[in-house]
Write an enzyme that holds these catalytic residues in place. Structure first.
Site, PDB file in Angstrom:
ATOM      1  N   GLU A 225       0.826  -1.211   0.000  1.00 26.62           N
ATOM      2  CA  GLU A 225       0.000   0.000   0.000  1.00 26.62           C
ATOM      3  C   GLU A 225       0.859   1.260   0.000  1.00 26.62           C
ATOM      4  OE1 GLU A 225      -4.192  -0.888   1.982  1.00 26.62           O
ATOM      5  OE2 GLU A 225      -2.548  -1.397   3.334  1.00 26.62           O
TER       6      GLU A 225
ATOM      7  N   GLU B 209      -4.295  -9.405   3.494  1.00 31.56           N
ATOM      8  CA  GLU B 209      -4.967  -9.010   4.729  1.00 31.56           C
ATOM      9  C   GLU B 209      -6.199  -9.844   5.080  1.00 31.56           C
ATOM     10  OE1 GLU B 209      -2.744  -5.238   3.476  1.00 31.56           O
ATOM     11  OE2 GLU B 209      -3.734  -6.936   2.518  1.00 31.56           O
TER      12      GLU B 209
END
Length: 249
Positions: A112, A132
């Protein structure tokens, strides 16, 4: 850099750019709260005195994700603070272009952070992924809305929902990186790319970034969803199993 000291970063300041190396070799450069704080210091300086930013990872790993032990301890309040997402959005909105030079693992929060940069260049062993959901949470620091913008909805969902990882060739084909270069030339090629960028007008670069980024993002939605997941038992169990398995190996 204005007298700032760093423990998780190596910072080199040049006339027109700042080179920041993510440096937590004991944890594959995982992004910790301390690293977040130190990156905020870098952003403060780059907002005050705009320069290019080059992000790299120590020892041919960009960042193996966020620090799972820290995530396990975080709850709803921390999710609503947007610990990672606020920093990554700040990186995204820095005045001048940013470049992530990526080799090796670039996962979770590390991915990210790379997505938040304006440009990415890869070494041959680069691997992008967002695992995730396997830990009972979501990629709430920008991947859920930034990744579809970068690679398209289909590829983004393959990564976010089906656990697909993009190697260097796939990342190049998807447009996620500008080029794939030999590992030993990655840093040199990154600087050459920034040299080309700096041939343009600095003000034109700043205004172009402002126009391109004008629609903005949606970090509040990320934080609300993450707040719910951070309080769930599933997250705690999955992260605990992850840490126990790692400690056994």
């Amino acid at each position: 850099m204005n007298g700032a000291t760093f423990e998780t970063l190596l910072v080199e300041e040049r006339d027109d750019r700042v080179v920041v190396t993510l440096h937590r070799p004991e944890a594959r450069n995982a992004i910790s709260g301390q690293m977040i704080d130190e990156l905020h210091k870098v952003c403060t300086e780059l907002e005050r005195r705009p320069k290019l930013l080059l992000l790299i990872g120590h020892n041919r790993v960009f960042a193996g994700g966020a620090d799972i032990a820290e995530l396990l301890r975080r709850g709803r309040d921390e999710a609503l603070q947007g610990v990672n997402s606020r920093l990554f959005e700040r990186v995204r909105r820095l005045p001048l272009p940013t470049l992530a030079a990526v080799d090796g693992w670039t996962l979770g929060g590390g991915a990210e952070l790379a997505y938040a940069c304006d440009l990415r260049i890869a070494g041959p062993d680069a691997v992008f992924g967002n695992p995730e959901p396997g830990l009972g949470i979501l990629a709430a620091a920008g991947a859920c809305w930034r990744l579809p913008e970068l690679v398209g909805e289909s590829v983004a969902k393959q990564m976010l929902l089906a656990g697909r990882q993009l190697d260097a060739a796939a990342a190049l084909a998807a447009g996620l990186v500008i080029d794939v270069v030999p590992a030993e030339k990655l840093l040199d090629e990154a600087h050459l790319l920034l040299d080309r960028v700096m041939k343009s007008s600095t003000m034109a670069l700043r205004l172009t970034k402002l126009v391109v980024d004008a629609p903005g993002a949606h970090p509040v939605a990320d934080d609300l969803a993450q707040a719910v997941l951070f309080e769930g038992q599933d997250k705690k169990e999955r992260m605990t199993r992850f840490l126990e398995k790692r400690n056994r190996t």
